[in-house]
Write an enzyme that holds these catalytic residues in place. Structure first.
Site, PDB file in Angstrom:
ATOM      1  N   HIS A 392       0.842  -1.206   0.000  1.00 40.53           N
ATOM      2  CA  HIS A 392       0.000   0.000   0.000  1.00 40.53           C
ATOM      3  C   HIS A 392       0.880   1.259   0.000  1.00 40.53           C
ATOM      4  O   HIS A 392       0.752   2.127  -0.870  1.00 40.53           O
ATOM      5  CB  HIS A 392      -0.913  -0.015   1.235  1.00 40.53           C
ATOM      6  CG  HIS A 392      -1.798   1.191   1.368  1.00 40.53           C
ATOM      7  ND1 HIS A 392      -3.143   1.162   1.077  1.00 40.53           N
ATOM      8  CD2 HIS A 392      -1.530   2.460   1.759  1.00 40.53           C
ATOM      9  CE1 HIS A 392      -3.656   2.371   1.269  1.00 40.53           C
ATOM     10  NE2 HIS A 392      -2.703   3.175   1.698  1.00 40.53           N
ATOM     11  N   GLU A 393       1.794   1.336   0.970  1.00 39.33           N
ATOM     12  CA  GLU A 393       2.654   2.520   1.067  1.00 39.33           C
ATOM     13  C   GLU A 393       3.583   2.615  -0.134  1.00 39.33           C
ATOM     14  O   GLU A 393       3.913   3.708  -0.595  1.00 39.33           O
ATOM     15  CB  GLU A 393       3.454   2.496   2.383  1.00 39.33           C
ATOM     16  CG  GLU A 393       2.602   2.503   3.659  1.00 39.33           C
ATOM     17  CD  GLU A 393       1.527   3.584   3.713  1.00 39.33           C
ATOM     18  OE1 GLU A 393       1.679   4.622   3.029  1.00 39.33           O
ATOM     19  OE2 GLU A 393       0.517   3.380   4.421  1.00 39.33           O
ATOM     20  N   HIS A 396       1.886   4.498  -2.836  1.00 38.99           N
ATOM     21  CA  HIS A 396       2.006   5.962  -2.680  1.00 38.99           C
ATOM     22  C   HIS A 396       3.402   6.431  -3.100  1.00 38.99           C
ATOM     23  O   HIS A 396       3.560   7.428  -3.794  1.00 38.99           O
ATOM     24  CB  HIS A 396       1.806   6.355  -1.208  1.00 38.99           C
ATOM     25  CG  HIS A 396       0.383   6.258  -0.739  1.00 38.99           C
ATOM     26  ND1 HIS A 396      -0.671   6.830  -1.418  1.00 38.99           N
ATOM     27  CD2 HIS A 396      -0.165   5.671   0.356  1.00 38.99           C
ATOM     28  CE1 HIS A 396      -1.795   6.594  -0.752  1.00 38.99           C
ATOM     29  NE2 HIS A 396      -1.524   5.883   0.315  1.00 38.99           N
ATOM     30  N   HIS A 399       3.909   6.345  -6.812  1.00 36.68           N
ATOM     31  CA  HIS A 399       3.122   7.455  -7.372  1.00 36.68           C
ATOM     32  C   HIS A 399       3.931   8.749  -7.237  1.00 36.68           C
ATOM     33  O   HIS A 399       4.071   9.515  -8.202  1.00 36.68           O
ATOM     34  CB  HIS A 399       1.797   7.554  -6.606  1.00 36.68           C
ATOM     35  CG  HIS A 399       0.759   8.424  -7.234  1.00 36.68           C
ATOM     36  ND1 HIS A 399      -0.449   8.666  -6.640  1.00 36.68           N
ATOM     37  CD2 HIS A 399       0.742   9.135  -8.387  1.00 36.68           C
ATOM     38  CE1 HIS A 399      -1.168   9.476  -7.427  1.00 36.68           C
ATOM     39  NE2 HIS A 399      -0.460   9.777  -8.475  1.00 36.68           N
TER      40      HIS A 399
HETATM   41 ZN   LIG Z   1      -2.892   5.318   1.851  1.00 34.66          ZN
END
Ligand SMILES: [Zn+2]
Length: 605
Positions: A392-393, A396, A399
């Protein structure tokens, strides 16, 4: 429940498991020198007031100075906050943080005139200035987005008046936080081992995941007994907060609080309406899920407090950090060799602060800024849950990486509306990878349940919140008084509609609105639902094996804020004004629910 273990001091954590902040500043002395530089630049910025409309060259000079100043400030701020988060008990880091916060206020004051001065220009005159200086073409979208605020910006005097009252407008929300975080005292309850524990909001979440029904029931009843004593106070703080949103929208010439909040992110109302309508069209899937949960858990009655315990018990799967790194690389390999190489680089260059230590900030996040690497803070546990957090991290961080390496500074951040899509897409890719590689039915059932619970808690629950939020805002705008009973009546009915007849409607749940901080965030929650659904659809596109679809996804990661969020998503393959992306997500939910149902029944035999 997690065993208590010895948490090391920061100084005892192996260096290889800590993040390397020397690439931001080699030491604290360099940080302090940077603070001085920013102060000097802020003084220069303040002196530029009144100059930007003189010529195109002047507009460029002032605009660039404004962004350069913000960029320098960010670097200082990021260094101090990462240092502070790694050990919040470190007095030296606290001092750095204090300096960074002071600097934030200084820069804010020094540059506060910039946007109002741009907005004070006649749009045609502004465009003439932009056209006169070729270097301003790189800022056209910035000015366009800013220009949309023109119709909602008031006179200098009125803006001053509103700004002066901002603390007063924040009073309800502050009172809510103080009451719920500091003043409410919860009773002692028993945990799974039968030990007495003092209930808190944090512990409540843990106890609701207990596999012992009595522990869940007791925690639920004890928690609500406290909130219910204060329901009229909570109604008063929430009603006042809603009035503030409505008032601000009204004086700024918006049709509604919803329009005001959504247009701040340049998202049209149709996105919200499409979400609510499509979710309501698929409530039967949630009812099916709830009924299955009741059946597999073998409960005579399913209560609201039985919705969070894992249906399949604890996962029979765990990973060390090293194993998790390898699994993450494999799960994300569908995003192509460049993506994988950048993830590997995060692992190899100490971009991740891995393990818990005394005083370290809890949870996980991805941070950094334009000129630094994307950093990740974790509190690693050898669990499947931690592997999900890692990807998940990483979503980010990648991105951030792709945006920062493809966009100029002014477009180097992405909006909240698109941020969670990158991280949740990665979670979906991990889910798919695990389902393709894990053969043990117990593990497969756990992974499917993890996805279904995530979907329930995000797409369904946050849309339910969004409906409630919109109802109280529109009712208040129409002159209704938001009493506790008025809100509980609607909330109780809404909850029954969402979960169906399979769940016992405990009377306490009608007061759930008393304890949801997000109702003070002003139309924030719908983005969780749209983001989760979009991520499910995007993951499928990436997994389709079609290179063009994968490229479209990577282009979204590279876009930053160079275009409106909806346009960015459209180019990635998801039109969020249409219900299709939601329908694709519900289809995935239904398919996984069917597979889970089959597995769970087989396992039960
Ligand atoms: Zn998040």
């Amino acid at each position: 429940m997690r065993n208590l273990k010895q948490i090391p001091k920061r100084s005892a954590v192996p260096t290889a498991l800590t993040w390397d902040l020397t690439t931001i500043y080699p030491d604290d002395a360099a940080f302090k020198a940077a603070v001085k530089d920013v102060q000097a630049e802020a003084t220069k910025m303040a002196a530029m007031k009144g100059q930007l409309s003189q010529s195109g060259a002047d507009l460029y000079r002032v605009t660039k100075a404004n962004f350069d100043l913000e960029r320098q400030l960010e670097r200082v701020y990021v260094y101090a906050s990462l240092k502070n988060d790694q050990d919040t008990g470190d007095a030296a880091a606290q001092a750095l943080m204090g300096q960074a916060e002071g600097l934030l206020a200084t820069v804010g004051a020094a540059a506060s005139w910039f946007e109002p001065e741009v907005l004070a220009l006649d749009p045609a005159d502004l465009q003439k200035l932009i056209d006169a200086e070729p270097k301003l073409a790189a800022y056209q979208h910035i000015f366009d987005v800013l220009g949309q605020q023109r119709a909602h910006t008031l006179s200098v005097q009125e803006e001053k008046l509103l700004a002066g009252a901002s603390d007063i407008f924040a009073a309800s929300s502050k009172t809510y936080s103080v009451l719920s975080d500091a003043d409410l005292k919860f009773p002692v309850v028993q945990d799974e081992k039968g030990d007495d524990v003092r209930l808190s909001e944090g512990l409540y979440g843990v106890l609701l995941e207990s596999t012992t029904p009595a522990v869940r029931e007791q925690a639920f009843k004890a928690l609500y007994s406290v909130y219910q004593q204060f329901r009229h106070t909570f109604a008063s703080t929430l009603a006042s907060e809603v009035k503030t949103h409505n008032f601000n929208a009204d004086v700024r010439h918006y049709a509604s609080a919803r329009e005001a909040a959504m247009s701040a992110n340049n998202v049209p109302a149709v996105v919200y309406d499409t979400l609510v309508k499509t979710v309501n069209d698929h409530l039967d899937s949630l009812h099916q899920y709830v009924n299955l949960r009741k059946e597999i858990l073998g409960l005579p009655e399913l209560h609201m407090y039985d919705l969070y315990t894992p249906i399949t018990g604890e996962p029979s799967l765990s990973y060390t950090y090293e194993e998790a790194q390898q699994e993450a690389l494999k799960a994300l390999s569908v995003l192509g060799p460049d993506y994988v190489a950048n993830v590997q680089k995060m692992f190899d260059t100490r971009a991740i602060d891995v393990v818990e230590n005394e005083g370290k900030r809890t949870g996980a996040y991805s941070g950094g800024m334009y000129d630094t690497k994307p950093y990740i803070l974790l509190n690693w546990q050898d669990s499947l849950e931690s592997l999900f957090t890692l990807v998940h991290e990483m979503g980010h961080s990648m991105h951030s990486h792709y945006t920062r390496t493809n966009q100029p500074y002014q477009y180097g951040e992405y909006s909240i509306f698109v941020a969670e899509i990158a991280s949740t897409t990665n979670e979906n890719l991990l889910t798919d990878y695990l389902l393709k590689t894990q053969t043990d039915p117990q593990v497969r059932a756990y992974v499917l349940n993890h996805y279904l619970d995530g979907f329930k808690g995000t797409v369904y629950r946050q849309t339910q919140f969004a409906e409630f939020e919109d109802y109280i805002h529109t009712q208040a705008a129409a002159g209704e008084t938001l009493t506790a009973d008025f809100m509980s009546k609607f909330y109780g009915d809404l909850n029954r509609r969402y979960y169906g007849d399979g769940v016992v409607s405990d009377p306490q749940i009608a007061d759930e609105w008393t304890r949801i901080p997000h109702f003070y965030y002003n139309y924030y929650v719908y983005q969780y639902s749209t983001g989760f659904a979009a991520a499910t659809t995007l993951a499928q596109r990436v997994l389709s094996g079609d290179d063009a679809k994968r490229e479209a996804y990577l282009n979204y990661l590279k876009s930053g804020s160079s275009d409106l969020p909806l346009n960015v998503m459209k180019k990635a393959g998801v039109d969020m004004t249409q219900p299709d992306y939601l329908q694709t997500a519900f289809k995935t939910f239904d398919d996984r629910l069917a597979e889970f149902s089959q597995l769970a029944h087989e396992l039960k035999k």
